[in-house]
Design a protein around this motif. Structure first.
Motif, PDB file in Angstrom:
ATOM      1  N   PRO A  75     -39.451 -22.879   2.103  1.00 18.19           N
ATOM      2  CA  PRO A  75     -40.342 -22.591   0.809  1.00 18.19           C
ATOM      3  C   PRO A  75     -39.894 -21.268   0.921  1.00 18.19           C
ATOM      4  O   PRO A  75     -40.016 -20.033   1.624  1.00 18.19           O
ATOM      5  CB  PRO A  75     -41.542 -23.250   0.905  1.00 18.19           C
TER       6      PRO A  75
ATOM      7  N   HIS B 239     -30.998 -25.167   6.126  1.00 18.61           N
ATOM      8  CA  HIS B 239     -31.491 -25.906   6.069  1.00 18.61           C
ATOM      9  C   HIS B 239     -32.731 -24.962   5.379  1.00 18.61           C
ATOM     10  O   HIS B 239     -34.069 -25.453   5.120  1.00 18.61           O
ATOM     11  CB  HIS B 239     -32.663 -26.225   7.273  1.00 18.61           C
ATOM     12  N   GLY B 240     -32.259 -24.714   4.672  1.00 21.45           N
ATOM     13  CA  GLY B 240     -32.999 -23.475   3.162  1.00 21.45           C
ATOM     14  C   GLY B 240     -33.837 -24.884   2.315  1.00 21.45           C
ATOM     15  O   GLY B 240     -35.249 -24.362   1.883  1.00 21.45           O
ATOM     16  N   GLU B 241     -33.970 -26.192   2.417  1.00 17.94           N
ATOM     17  CA  GLU B 241     -34.473 -26.805   1.494  1.00 17.94           C
ATOM     18  C   GLU B 241     -35.810 -27.614   2.558  1.00 17.94           C
ATOM     19  O   GLU B 241     -36.957 -27.798   1.858  1.00 17.94           O
ATOM     20  CB  GLU B 241     -34.061 -28.262   1.468  1.00 17.94           C
ATOM     21  N   ALA B 242     -36.069 -26.773   4.018  1.00 20.65           N
ATOM     22  CA  ALA B 242     -36.808 -27.190   4.406  1.00 20.65           C
ATOM     23  C   ALA B 242     -37.820 -25.700   4.953  1.00 20.65           C
ATOM     24  O   ALA B 242     -38.925 -26.062   5.343  1.00 20.65           O
ATOM     25  CB  ALA B 242     -37.028 -27.681   6.029  1.00 20.65           C
TER      26      ALA B 242
ATOM     27  N   GLU C 121     -39.264 -17.457  -2.053  1.00 22.13           N
ATOM     28  CA  GLU C 121     -38.294 -17.151  -2.677  1.00 22.13           C
ATOM     29  C   GLU C 121     -37.643 -15.483  -1.375  1.00 22.13           C
ATOM     30  O   GLU C 121     -35.939 -15.814  -1.971  1.00 22.13           O
ATOM     31  CB  GLU C 121     -38.643 -15.927  -3.800  1.00 22.13           C
TER      32      GLU C 121
ATOM     33  N   ARG D 245     -31.032 -17.174  -2.107  1.00 23.23           N
ATOM     34  CA  ARG D 245     -32.827 -16.590  -1.637  1.00 23.23           C
ATOM     35  C   ARG D 245     -32.361 -15.194  -1.034  1.00 23.23           C
ATOM     36  O   ARG D 245     -31.079 -14.838  -0.128  1.00 23.23           O
ATOM     37  CB  ARG D 245     -33.547 -17.335  -1.188  1.00 23.23           C
TER      38      ARG D 245
END
Length: 325
Positions: A298, A293-296, A300, A34
């Motif tokens: 949201p 911790h990109g999964e946390a 783009e 992203r």
């Protein structure tokens, strides 16, 4: 606290603060999947965003009050910000610093002309008690590091810049990750974004074991840290969020993020490698959260504030060594 105070602080800071850049590195974007933008407050005067709040607070004092001098307590960045701001206004400054603060921060604070008083943080000595005693003895004005309206207003000027710069970059919706100690910068940015860029949401980022803000937001009440020290992120190790800052963060911020010291060191190295900037551990927590911790987070795009770059050589070498691991 309100947006008018932040705009007024911005007017007083005009021509004094640096409008720090919002950086992007396409190769790092490819790695994390992203767009990542970094607000480089490590390039601010004194090497951190703290100059904004220090100057805003000192410049807001009545002239007679300012002439008597100011007192601040800090592990180093607020110390330098207030010391320089006081010097720019011709006012004396006494700065209370922990004896275990990075040597460079202590030396720089003295170089800006302030008197430095050291206290034993590790041994449990209270900086608040030292500050109260010296304030009473010397008749100076105490400028707190985060729980002070004019300091919050000054830090919020970074949020005004982010709102403009994100729009120029085509980012209308994004989390803005902020390295967080007591919450002065996070709350100031949150207030500025709510007024100027409602599609952007501030989120505090803290080191593991010192995640009082994240826990406080989750619980809905102020939580404290068990230990006074123990993380390499000295700039953002504080006892608890402030009485002024916490309600603002509770109303306007997303959930807190927590990073490890190892992730912080790796983020410091990646900041040097991709953005060509030097970031201290406490200033790299938001970048570490964005990368690891990109999964946390949201969306783009994500924006991370690199809040300071006052790092000793040994610590920065330790960070660069992670590139070889």
């Amino acid at each position: 606290m309100n947006i008018d105070m932040i705009r007024a602080a911005d007017a007083r800071l005009a021509g004094q603060k640096r409008i720090t850049p919002l950086l992007n590195a396409p190769l790092l974007d490819q790695q994390i999947g992203r767009k990542l933008f970094v607000k480089a407050e490590c390039l601010q005067r004194t090497g951190s965003f703290k100059f904004r709040g220090g100057f805003a607070a000192v410049s807001a004092l009545a002239a007679a009050t300012r002439e008597r001098g100011v007192i601040a307590y800090s592990s180093g960045n607020h110390a330098q910000g207030v010391a320089l701001a006081a010097a720019m206004h011709g006012a004396p400054a006494v700065i209370i610093m922990p004896a275990d603060a990075p040597a460079m921060k202590i030396a720089n604070t003295r170089a800006y002309g302030a008197e430095v008083v050291l206290y034993d943080r590790v041994g449990g000595e209270s900086r608040e008690d030292v500050g109260a005693r010296l304030t009473a003895e010397r008749g100076m004005t105490l400028i707190k590091p985060y729980d002070e309206p004019q300091v919050i207003a000054g830090q919020g000027t970074a949020g005004l810049e982010i709102a403009v710069q994100a729009a120029e970059a085509g980012v209308e919706e994004s989390d803005v990750l902020v390295c967080c100690g007591g919450g002065g910068l996070t709350s100031g940015i949150a207030l500025a974004l709510a007024a100027e860029a409602p599609g952007l949401r501030a989120r505090p980022c803290e080191p593991e074991g010192f995640d009082d803000v994240a826990r406080s937001l989750a619980a809905g009440t102020i939580q404290s840290n068990a230990n006074p020290a123990g993380s390499i992120c000295d700039a953002i190790v504080t006892p608890a969020p402030g009485d002024l800052t916490f309600p603002i963060m509770a109303a306007l911020c997303g959930p807190g993020l927590v990073v490890t010291d190892d992730e912080v060191l790796r983020a410091m190295a990646l900041a040097w490698q991709h953005f060509k900037i030097v970031v201290e551990p406490g200033g790299a927590a938001a970048l570490a959260a964005a990368i690891f911790h990109g999964e946390a987070v949201p969306g783009e795009a994500v924006i991370a504030v690199a809040t300071g770059g006052n790092v000793d050589r040994a610590m920065f070498t330790r960070a660069l060594d992670t590139l070889e691991a």
